[in-house]
Write a protein that holds these residues in place. Sequence first.
Motif, PDB file in Angstrom:
ATOM      1  N   GLY A 105      12.785   8.910  -4.656  1.00  0.00           N
ATOM      2  CA  GLY A 105      11.335   8.926  -4.658  1.00  0.00           C
ATOM      3  C   GLY A 105      10.747   8.008  -5.706  1.00  0.00           C
ATOM      4  O   GLY A 105      11.442   7.345  -6.457  1.00  0.00           O
ATOM      5  N   VAL A 106       9.447   7.982  -5.810  1.00  0.00           N
ATOM      6  CA  VAL A 106       8.772   7.042  -6.701  1.00  0.00           C
ATOM      7  C   VAL A 106       8.908   7.442  -8.162  1.00  0.00           C
ATOM      8  O   VAL A 106       8.612   6.651  -9.042  1.00  0.00           O
ATOM      9  CB  VAL A 106       7.276   6.947  -6.343  1.00  0.00           C
ATOM     10  N   SER A 107       9.352   8.692  -8.457  1.00  0.00           N
ATOM     11  CA  SER A 107       9.466   9.113  -9.847  1.00  0.00           C
ATOM     12  C   SER A 107      10.767   8.674 -10.487  1.00  0.00           C
ATOM     13  O   SER A 107      11.016   8.975 -11.642  1.00  0.00           O
ATOM     14  CB  SER A 107       9.382  10.643  -9.940  1.00  0.00           C
ATOM     15  N   MET A 108      11.607   7.955  -9.745  1.00  0.00           N
ATOM     16  CA  MET A 108      12.876   7.514 -10.284  1.00  0.00           C
ATOM     17  C   MET A 108      12.650   6.490 -11.391  1.00  0.00           C
ATOM     18  O   MET A 108      11.941   5.524 -11.220  1.00  0.00           O
ATOM     19  CB  MET A 108      13.736   6.906  -9.171  1.00  0.00           C
ATOM     20  N   VAL A 109      13.255   6.742 -12.579  1.00  0.00           N
ATOM     21  CA  VAL A 109      13.078   5.857 -13.720  1.00  0.00           C
ATOM     22  C   VAL A 109      14.431   5.568 -14.338  1.00  0.00           C
ATOM     23  O   VAL A 109      15.442   6.170 -13.989  1.00  0.00           O
ATOM     24  CB  VAL A 109      12.171   6.513 -14.794  1.00  0.00           C
ATOM     25  N   ASP A 110      14.418   4.625 -15.285  1.00  0.00           N
ATOM     26  CA  ASP A 110      15.615   4.261 -16.045  1.00  0.00           C
ATOM     27  C   ASP A 110      16.780   3.894 -15.150  1.00  0.00           C
ATOM     28  O   ASP A 110      17.884   4.412 -15.288  1.00  0.00           O
ATOM     29  CB  ASP A 110      16.049   5.415 -16.969  1.00  0.00           C
ATOM     30  N   ALA A 111      16.562   3.030 -14.191  1.00  0.00           N
ATOM     31  CA  ALA A 111      17.665   2.573 -13.342  1.00  0.00           C
ATOM     32  C   ALA A 111      18.372   1.421 -14.021  1.00  0.00           C
ATOM     33  O   ALA A 111      17.767   0.400 -14.304  1.00  0.00           O
ATOM     34  CB  ALA A 111      17.139   2.136 -11.984  1.00  0.00           C
ATOM     35  N   TYR A 134      14.034  11.808 -13.237  1.00  0.00           N
ATOM     36  CA  TYR A 134      13.314  12.811 -14.008  1.00  0.00           C
ATOM     37  C   TYR A 134      12.123  13.342 -13.221  1.00  0.00           C
ATOM     38  O   TYR A 134      11.424  12.577 -12.559  1.00  0.00           O
ATOM     39  CB  TYR A 134      12.796  12.221 -15.332  1.00  0.00           C
ATOM     40  N   SER A 135      11.902  14.633 -13.335  1.00  0.00           N
ATOM     41  CA  SER A 135      10.667  15.209 -12.815  1.00  0.00           C
ATOM     42  C   SER A 135       9.516  14.771 -13.712  1.00  0.00           C
ATOM     43  O   SER A 135       9.736  14.312 -14.840  1.00  0.00           O
ATOM     44  CB  SER A 135      10.774  16.729 -12.796  1.00  0.00           C
ATOM     45  N   PRO A 136       8.271  14.890 -13.251  1.00  0.00           N
ATOM     46  CA  PRO A 136       7.136  14.461 -14.102  1.00  0.00           C
ATOM     47  C   PRO A 136       7.124  15.136 -15.466  1.00  0.00           C
ATOM     48  O   PRO A 136       6.823  14.493 -16.475  1.00  0.00           O
ATOM     49  CB  PRO A 136       5.917  14.852 -13.263  1.00  0.00           C
ATOM     50  N   THR A 137       7.480  16.429 -15.514  1.00  0.00           N
ATOM     51  CA  THR A 137       7.486  17.147 -16.795  1.00  0.00           C
ATOM     52  C   THR A 137       8.560  16.609 -17.727  1.00  0.00           C
ATOM     53  O   THR A 137       8.312  16.351 -18.915  1.00  0.00           O
ATOM     54  CB  THR A 137       7.713  18.646 -16.565  1.00  0.00           C
ATOM     55  N   VAL A 138       9.755  16.415 -17.188  1.00  0.00           N
ATOM     56  CA  VAL A 138      10.850  15.897 -18.003  1.00  0.00           C
ATOM     57  C   VAL A 138      10.569  14.465 -18.431  1.00  0.00           C
ATOM     58  O   VAL A 138      10.933  14.056 -19.529  1.00  0.00           O
ATOM     59  CB  VAL A 138      12.187  15.988 -17.231  1.00  0.00           C
ATOM     60  N   GLN A 139       9.905  13.695 -17.563  1.00  0.00           N
ATOM     61  CA  GLN A 139       9.568  12.322 -17.915  1.00  0.00           C
ATOM     62  C   GLN A 139       8.609  12.278 -19.102  1.00  0.00           C
ATOM     63  O   GLN A 139       8.746  11.431 -19.996  1.00  0.00           O
ATOM     64  CB  GLN A 139       8.950  11.600 -16.718  1.00  0.00           C
ATOM     65  N   VAL A 140       7.637  13.186 -19.131  1.00  0.00           N
ATOM     66  CA  VAL A 140       6.721  13.261 -20.277  1.00  0.00           C
ATOM     67  C   VAL A 140       7.496  13.618 -21.542  1.00  0.00           C
ATOM     68  O   VAL A 140       7.286  13.031 -22.608  1.00  0.00           O
ATOM     69  CB  VAL A 140       5.617  14.294 -20.004  1.00  0.00           C
ATOM     70  N   TYR A 141       8.403  14.582 -21.421  1.00  0.00           N
ATOM     71  CA  TYR A 141       9.239  14.963 -22.567  1.00  0.00           C
ATOM     72  C   TYR A 141      10.105  13.790 -23.019  1.00  0.00           C
ATOM     73  O   TYR A 141      10.237  13.531 -24.219  1.00  0.00           O
ATOM     74  CB  TYR A 141      10.111  16.158 -22.176  1.00  0.00           C
ATOM     75  N   HIS A 142      10.686  13.073 -22.066  1.00  0.00           N
ATOM     76  CA  HIS A 142      11.538  11.928 -22.371  1.00  0.00           C
ATOM     77  C   HIS A 142      10.760  10.856 -23.140  1.00  0.00           C
ATOM     78  O   HIS A 142      11.256  10.303 -24.136  1.00  0.00           O
ATOM     79  CB  HIS A 142      12.092  11.345 -21.064  1.00  0.00           C
ATOM     80  N   ALA A 144       7.996  11.330 -24.910  1.00  0.00           N
ATOM     81  CA  ALA A 144       7.625  11.868 -26.221  1.00  0.00           C
ATOM     82  C   ALA A 144       8.789  11.782 -27.202  1.00  0.00           C
ATOM     83  O   ALA A 144       8.611  11.426 -28.378  1.00  0.00           O
ATOM     84  CB  ALA A 144       7.159  13.319 -26.081  1.00  0.00           C
ATOM     85  N   ILE A 145      10.004  12.080 -26.728  1.00  0.00           N
ATOM     86  CA  ILE A 145      11.177  12.028 -27.593  1.00  0.00           C
ATOM     87  C   ILE A 145      11.448  10.599 -28.052  1.00  0.00           C
ATOM     88  O   ILE A 145      11.828  10.357 -29.201  1.00  0.00           O
ATOM     89  CB  ILE A 145      12.406  12.610 -26.866  1.00  0.00           C
ATOM     90  N   LEU A 146      11.235   9.622 -27.157  1.00  0.00           N
ATOM     91  CA  LEU A 146      11.411   8.223 -27.540  1.00  0.00           C
ATOM     92  C   LEU A 146      10.499   7.860 -28.705  1.00  0.00           C
ATOM     93  O   LEU A 146      10.921   7.211 -29.667  1.00  0.00           O
ATOM     94  CB  LEU A 146      11.121   7.310 -26.344  1.00  0.00           C
ATOM     95  N   PHE A 147       9.237   8.280 -28.616  1.00  0.00           N
ATOM     96  CA  PHE A 147       8.291   7.957 -29.676  1.00  0.00           C
ATOM     97  C   PHE A 147       8.613   8.720 -30.966  1.00  0.00           C
ATOM     98  O   PHE A 147       8.429   8.186 -32.065  1.00  0.00           O
ATOM     99  CB  PHE A 147       6.864   8.269 -29.220  1.00  0.00           C
ATOM    100  N   ILE A 212      11.590  -1.433 -22.920  1.00  0.00           N
ATOM    101  CA  ILE A 212      12.509  -1.412 -21.779  1.00  0.00           C
ATOM    102  C   ILE A 212      12.660   0.000 -21.241  1.00  0.00           C
ATOM    103  O   ILE A 212      12.707   0.221 -20.026  1.00  0.00           O
ATOM    104  CB  ILE A 212      13.871  -1.995 -22.190  1.00  0.00           C
ATOM    105  N   ALA A 213      12.735   0.983 -22.141  1.00  0.00           N
ATOM    106  CA  ALA A 213      12.908   2.365 -21.710  1.00  0.00           C
ATOM    107  C   ALA A 213      11.684   2.889 -20.965  1.00  0.00           C
ATOM    108  O   ALA A 213      11.800   3.788 -20.129  1.00  0.00           O
ATOM    109  CB  ALA A 213      13.201   3.254 -22.916  1.00  0.00           C
ATOM    110  N   LEU A 214      10.511   2.342 -21.258  1.00  0.00           N
ATOM    111  CA  LEU A 214       9.281   2.822 -20.626  1.00  0.00           C
ATOM    112  C   LEU A 214       8.941   2.080 -19.342  1.00  0.00           C
ATOM    113  O   LEU A 214       7.983   2.446 -18.669  1.00  0.00           O
ATOM    114  CB  LEU A 214       8.105   2.688 -21.604  1.00  0.00           C
ATOM    115  N   LEU A 215       9.712   1.046 -18.997  1.00  0.00           N
ATOM    116  CA  LEU A 215       9.447   0.334 -17.755  1.00  0.00           C
ATOM    117  C   LEU A 215       9.638   1.282 -16.576  1.00  0.00           C
ATOM    118  O   LEU A 215      10.671   1.937 -16.460  1.00  0.00           O
ATOM    119  CB  LEU A 215      10.388  -0.868 -17.616  1.00  0.00           C
ATOM    120  N   PRO A 216       8.662   1.379 -15.678  1.00  0.00           N
ATOM    121  CA  PRO A 216       8.753   2.343 -14.585  1.00  0.00           C
ATOM    122  C   PRO A 216       9.619   1.840 -13.439  1.00  0.00           C
ATOM    123  O   PRO A 216       9.718   0.648 -13.187  1.00  0.00           O
ATOM    124  CB  PRO A 216       7.295   2.501 -14.138  1.00  0.00           C
TER     125      PRO A 216
END
Length: 259
Positions: A105-111, A134-142, A144-147, A212-216
Amino acid sequence: TQTNASVSLTVLRGGCRVIEPLLKLCLYWDGWINACVAVERAIHVYRGVNFNKTNSKRIARWLIGILPCCIAATIIHELLYSTVFQYSGGGRKREAENQLDTVFGVSMVDAHDTVNSTTEANTIGNHHWCVANYSPTVQVYHTAILFVHLLGPFVANLLSALFIIFARARRRSTAQTRLSYRGHIREQLHEHRQLVISPAILLVLSLPRLIIALLPGCIDVSGKSWLYLLGYFISFTPSVLIFIVYVLPSETYRKTFRE
C-alpha cells in the motif's frame, strides 16, 4: 548477496532485520555517550572542588551498559516490521514496484533497493528488496524517535557548552573586575568555542541520514546511487573522524597533540 544466488532467504531476511538497526544502535550510542560526557563536564564546572570523581566513574559504567538497552528498546519496531520482498526476474523493475504498492500500500516506507540498475531491462532470477511497512501510528513514532536521537545529543551538548561558558564567565567577572560580564562571556566563548562547534558539526553530518530516512515511499535510486550512498555514509563520519570533529576545533587539544 545480490551477486551470489546461493544466499538463502533466511540469511537475507536476517540481514534485513538486523544490520540497519545494529548500525543505528551504534551511531545513537556514540552520540549519547558524547552527550553524557558534555553533561558531566558541565556538572564538573557547577560543582567545582566538590565534584566527586568516584561517583562519576561509577555512574559512567552504569550508563555505558544502560544506554544501548534503552536505545535498542526505542528502535525495536524496525526489527518487527522489516521484511524481505522477493520477486522473480523476467519483468521490469517497474512491475516489481507495482507489486510492492499492491502488497504494502501507499504507507510503505524505508524501502532499501538492493536491485542493480540493470533491472530496468529484462532480467532472469530472483531479486529481493528490504522493506519496512509501518502503520500510520508506528510511522509517527518512527519519525519522532529519529528526531529524538538526532536532536537529543545535540541539545545536551549545546546546553552544556552554554552553561560552562556563562558559569565560568560569571565566576571570573566576580574575581576579575578588569572586564565586564559581557567581556568575560566573549572571552570564554572564544576559549571554549570548540564546545559549540563540535555539536554543530555532528548535527550537520547527521542531517543526510535523517533526510534519507524521511523520504516517503519506494525511491528509485539507480540513477543517483552515489548521491544517496554518500549521504548515508557521511552520517558515520562523526564516529570515524573524532580527531577532526573534536581535536582540531580545540586549541588545547591541538597543543597537546603537537606536544
